[in-house]
Design a protein around this motif. Structure first.
Motif, PDB file in Angstrom:
ATOM      1  N   CYS A   1       0.831  -1.197   0.000  1.00 55.77           N
ATOM      2  CA  CYS A   1       0.000   0.000   0.000  1.00 55.77           C
ATOM      3  C   CYS A   1       0.870   1.253   0.000  1.00 55.77           C
ATOM      4  O   CYS A   1       1.977   1.258   0.545  1.00 55.77           O
TER       5      CYS A   1
ATOM      6  N   LEU B   1      -3.340   3.911   8.136  1.00 57.39           N
ATOM      7  CA  LEU B   1      -4.119   2.708   8.435  1.00 57.39           C
ATOM      8  C   LEU B   1      -3.508   1.910   9.585  1.00 57.39           C
ATOM      9  O   LEU B   1      -4.224   1.422  10.479  1.00 57.39           O
TER      10      LEU B   1
ATOM     11  N   THR C   1      -7.378  -1.436   2.087  1.00 57.83           N
ATOM     12  CA  THR C   1      -7.986  -0.324   2.816  1.00 57.83           C
ATOM     13  C   THR C   1      -9.361  -0.712   3.337  1.00 57.83           C
ATOM     14  O   THR C   1      -9.696  -0.440   4.500  1.00 57.83           O
TER      15      THR C   1
END
Length: 316
Positions: free
Chosen positions: A26, A34, A285
């Protein structure tokens, strides 16, 4: 409460499995957010769950139940949690609160010391060059923060790589990366199961700063070379010459005297810079958001169940 109260604890056990995919697949900025949010939310949810379980043990004690006008006998009959589990939760809760409070105190002192040290470093552009043979560079938070670079590090890198170094370290200050590290480690202190998340954050903030430098320079290969050269120089320096920070790293982000942890694995950072930039990865996500929503919802549900239990034993 029979199931919901345990769900945050179960998710805390499973969440670290996602730390590596988030940090490597990511986009670094999003991954940092996150991972940090996961550490904070899961630590908070698991701590509340322990508190709810511990409360079920307290209301079985007649003298304590009388304070709330509850029936201890009814609580012993209707409480879904085993007494041994509730007592263990109380012990774990005490350990979690103590560990989190100690870490919070240490981090507050460290940040205060860093801010004071930064204020004592007069500079016009936020750059402080120290006469030191040890190859070293680090960001020192403050109002404003400082980027501290040793002459040893400047000798290792060429002029173009100096700009890469400064962009990287300034990215730590501009992005307030020390806050992400502190929050993630606070969550890990309250819930040791979340330590892999905190470790991953120390890596993703480095990747975040690397990508800032790559964007500014327009040459990912050159940034990868600078990262490798700086790390190699710092590694080869004799122990007596090594400075307090980590080359192109975050060791200095929370102050020189109290480094948090080593920088992320350099080979992984170099490999990431030699590859195309990562995307936001919607699936990861969404999965992370689902875990956090589930943990929050389960905690709220367990709290409501305890509220109903207290009402029922109070009416007895």
């Amino acid at each position: 409460m029979r199931i919901a109260v345990y769900l945050p604890l179960l998710l805390s056990l499973l969440a670290p499995l996602g730390a590596r995919p988030l940090s490597t697949r990511c986009e670094p900025r999003l991954a940092t957010w996150l991972l940090t949010a996961s550490a904070v939310v899961l630590a908070g949810a698991s701590t509340v769950s322990l508190g709810l379980l511990a409360t079920t043990a307290l209301i079985r004690v007649p003298s304590l139940a009388a304070l709330g006008h509850w029936s201890a006998l009814t609580a012993q009959r209707d409480d879904p949690a085993e007494l041994s589990v509730a007592l263990l939760a109380g012990l774990l809760l005490g350990a979690a609160v103590t560990a989190a409070a100690r870490l919070l105190w240490r981090r507050a002192r460290t940040l205060a010391a860093a801010a004071l040290e930064a204020a004592c470093m007069p500079t016009r552009d936020g750059l402080v060059v120290v006469d030191d043979e040890a190859p070293d560079a680090y960001a020192l938070p403050g109002l404003p923060g400082r980027v501290v670079v040793s002459t040893g590090m400047l000798h290792v890198l060429d002029a173009g790589e100096h700009d890469i170094l400064l962009t990287h370290e300034r990215a730590h200050l501009a992005g307030h990366h020390y806050v992400f590290v502190a929050l993630a480690q606070l969550g890990a202190a309250a819930n040791p199961l979340l330590r892999p998340l905190a470790t991953a954050v120390t890596y993703t903030i480095e990747r975040w700063a690397d990508e800032n430098a790559a964007t500014a320079s327009g040459d990912r290969t050159r940034v990868a070379r600078a990262v490798g050269k700086a790390a190699l120089a710092a590694h080869r320096a004799p122990a007596r010459l090594r400075g307090p920070g980590a080359a192109l790293g975050v060791l200095g982000v929370l102050g020189r005297r109290n480094p948090l942890t080593a920088a992320g694995p350099v080979p992984r950072r170099v490999a990431a810079l030699l590859a195309p930039p990562l995307g936001r990865h919607p699936l990861l996500t969404a999965a992370t958001a689902a875990v956090l929503i589930a943990a929050t919802g389960a905690t709220a549900d367990a709290a409501q169940d305890l509220h109903l239990l207290l009402e029922s034993i109070g009416a007895s």
